[in-house]
Motif scaffolding. Structure first.
Motif, PDB file in Angstrom:
ATOM      1  N   ARG A   7      -0.864 -19.863  30.412  1.00  0.00           N
ATOM      2  CA  ARG A   7      -1.834 -20.515  29.530  1.00  0.00           C
ATOM      3  C   ARG A   7      -3.218 -20.161  30.044  1.00  0.00           C
ATOM      4  NH1 ARG A   7       1.070 -25.865  30.947  1.00  0.00           N
ATOM      5  NH2 ARG A   7       1.303 -24.579  32.771  1.00  0.00           N
ATOM      6  N   ASN A  15      -1.983 -24.092  35.763  1.00  0.00           N
ATOM      7  CA  ASN A  15      -1.092 -23.151  35.095  1.00  0.00           C
ATOM      8  C   ASN A  15       0.284 -23.090  35.731  1.00  0.00           C
ATOM      9  OD1 ASN A  15      -0.616 -21.348  33.048  1.00  0.00           O
ATOM     10  ND2 ASN A  15      -2.580 -20.346  33.370  1.00  0.00           N
ATOM     11  N   ASP A  19       4.021 -28.086  30.892  1.00  0.00           N
ATOM     12  CA  ASP A  19       3.203 -28.728  29.865  1.00  0.00           C
ATOM     13  C   ASP A  19       3.578 -30.193  29.788  1.00  0.00           C
ATOM     14  OD1 ASP A  19       1.479 -26.867  28.847  1.00  0.00           O
ATOM     15  OD2 ASP A  19       2.942 -26.036  27.458  1.00  0.00           O
ATOM     16  N   TYR A  42       3.744 -31.101  23.966  1.00  0.00           N
ATOM     17  CA  TYR A  42       3.769 -31.526  25.376  1.00  0.00           C
ATOM     18  C   TYR A  42       4.966 -32.436  25.645  1.00  0.00           C
ATOM     19  CZ  TYR A  42      -0.924 -29.951  26.648  1.00  0.00           C
ATOM     20  OH  TYR A  42      -2.020 -29.191  26.939  1.00  0.00           O
ATOM     21  N   ILE A 185      -7.621 -28.425  26.813  1.00  0.00           N
ATOM     22  CA  ILE A 185      -6.459 -29.236  26.409  1.00  0.00           C
ATOM     23  C   ILE A 185      -6.775 -29.939  25.077  1.00  0.00           C
ATOM     24  CG2 ILE A 185      -5.095 -31.289  27.004  1.00  0.00           C
ATOM     25  CD1 ILE A 185      -5.297 -30.380  29.989  1.00  0.00           C
ATOM     26  N   LYS A 188      -6.425 -27.682  22.160  1.00  0.00           N
ATOM     27  CA  LYS A 188      -5.021 -27.489  21.760  1.00  0.00           C
ATOM     28  C   LYS A 188      -4.510 -28.665  20.935  1.00  0.00           C
ATOM     29  CE  LYS A 188      -4.705 -23.640  23.756  1.00  0.00           C
ATOM     30  NZ  LYS A 188      -5.415 -22.742  22.910  1.00  0.00           N
TER      31      LYS A 188
END
Ligand code: 3HC
Length: 299
Positions: A7, A15, A19, A42, A185, A188
């Motif tokens: 990511r 990373n 998630d 997630y 984040i 996303k």
């Protein structure tokens, strides 16, 4: 981690982790936050004080997901996948694998401080810890933490699945890396981060609460009836809800707590809750959640 699973928007430290995020507090806001993270894929660890609070939270989540299905923003298959990615827990050890931990417990300084300290003690030392406070200064909440570089405020709006902005409140100690990770984040999530500094009430509530309070004072003074006041805001300002309807929606106790907290910080009389607001809260008329506030709601 395979190349395609990298990511690039996250720092190297995060990373290497899955998630996964944790939300502490299965109340109205915590559940909304859980829903939006599950919705974008997630895994979520939802931490509650007890089995009962988690069960209540699950009920709320299913109702909210039902609304999303009805609106067409979610289908049954996605909903099933989301529930499979949710882990309910009352054990802080379960947050150890999360890249981000969001505290969403009651708007009370002592409770929040305790929860945040506990979260830091059990979190991975690269994790970001965020508070969903709506008014308590971030630097005060961060005082009890060892690593304040990775601590910040993420103020979500109600209803979380629908409202786009997130106030990102940073203190002098928040690191650039933590800010950048959280911004990415949020991106996303399909939401909009708005950077704000650590001023009492941040931006949203320093504007909204005096507006709501003035509408309540206007009602108290007999300037118009509740429908009239709300109609002016809906038709005259193009707001989706009038201020009294919105106060009921947010919760009159929440509005009062926010005003008390901003008043305590600023000493500015414009943040003193009106007598009518304080009286309704005392009488347990908290708005939609109690069945009565300025309006009466069917249970
Ligand atoms: N997931 C879950 N629920 C969803 C959803 C989704 N994806 N999409 C819609 N819903 C919910 C809505 O919240 C609403 O819930 P309700 O029945 O409990 O009110 C219901 O489904 C119907 O949604 P609709 O969009 O069809 O209905 P409306 O057009 O009436 O919109 C509303 C409802 C979005 C709540 C709109 O009235 C609105 O935007 N109101 C203003 C909200 C606002 O100002 N929020 C900010 C408050 S301030 C704040 O949060 C800060 C805090 O610190 C106080």
């Amino acid at each position: 981690m395979a190349e395609e699973e990298q990511r690039p928007w996250l720092s190297a430290e995060l990373n290497n982790m899955a998630d996964e995020i944790s939300v502490i507090g299965p109340g109205h806001m915590g559940i909304g936050i859980t829903q939006v993270f599950l919705q974008v894929g997630y895994n979520v660890v939802l931490v509650g004080r007890s089995r009962e609070s988690l069960d209540k939270g699950m009920e709320r989540l299913k109702t909210s997901m039902g609304k999303a299905i009805k609106k067409g923003s979610l289908n049954e298959k996605e909903a099933e996948k989301m529930l499979n990615a949710l882990h309910l827990s009352s054990d802080y050890h379960d947050i150890a694998g999360s890249i981000l931990i969001i505290e969403a417990v009651s708007e009370n300084f002592d409770i929040k401080t305790d929860v945040l300290k506990n979260a830091e003690a059990h979190a991975n030392n690269t994790a970001i810890i965020a508070t969903n406070t709506s008014s308590i200064p971030i630097h005060k909440l961060g005082n009890g933490l060892k690593n304040r570089e990775r601590f910040l405020g993420m103020h979500f709006f109600n209803p979380v699945p629908v409202m786009k902005p997130i106030e990102l409140i940073i203190s002098k100690e928040t690191s650039e890396q933590a800010i950048s990770d959280v911004k990415n984040i949020i991106d996303k999530l399909g939401k909009t981060p708005v950077m704000v500094n650590d001023y009492p009430g941040f931006i949203a509530n320093r504007i909204l609460m005096p507006f709501i309070n003035e509408a309540i004072i206007a009602l108290e003074n007999g300037a118009a009836d509740k429908e009239g006041i709300d109609t002016i805001a809906k038709l005259g300002f193009n707001h989706p809800m009038g201020p009294l309807e919105l106060a009921d929606f947010i919760g009159l106790d929440v509005c009062k707590d926010i005003m008390d907290s901003i008043y305590m910080e600023t000493g500015n009389a414009k943040f003193i809750p009106s007598e009518l607001l304080s009286r309704l809260v005392k009488e347990g008329k908290l708005g939609r959640k109690s069945g009565e506030g300025f309006y009466i709601y069917k249970k």
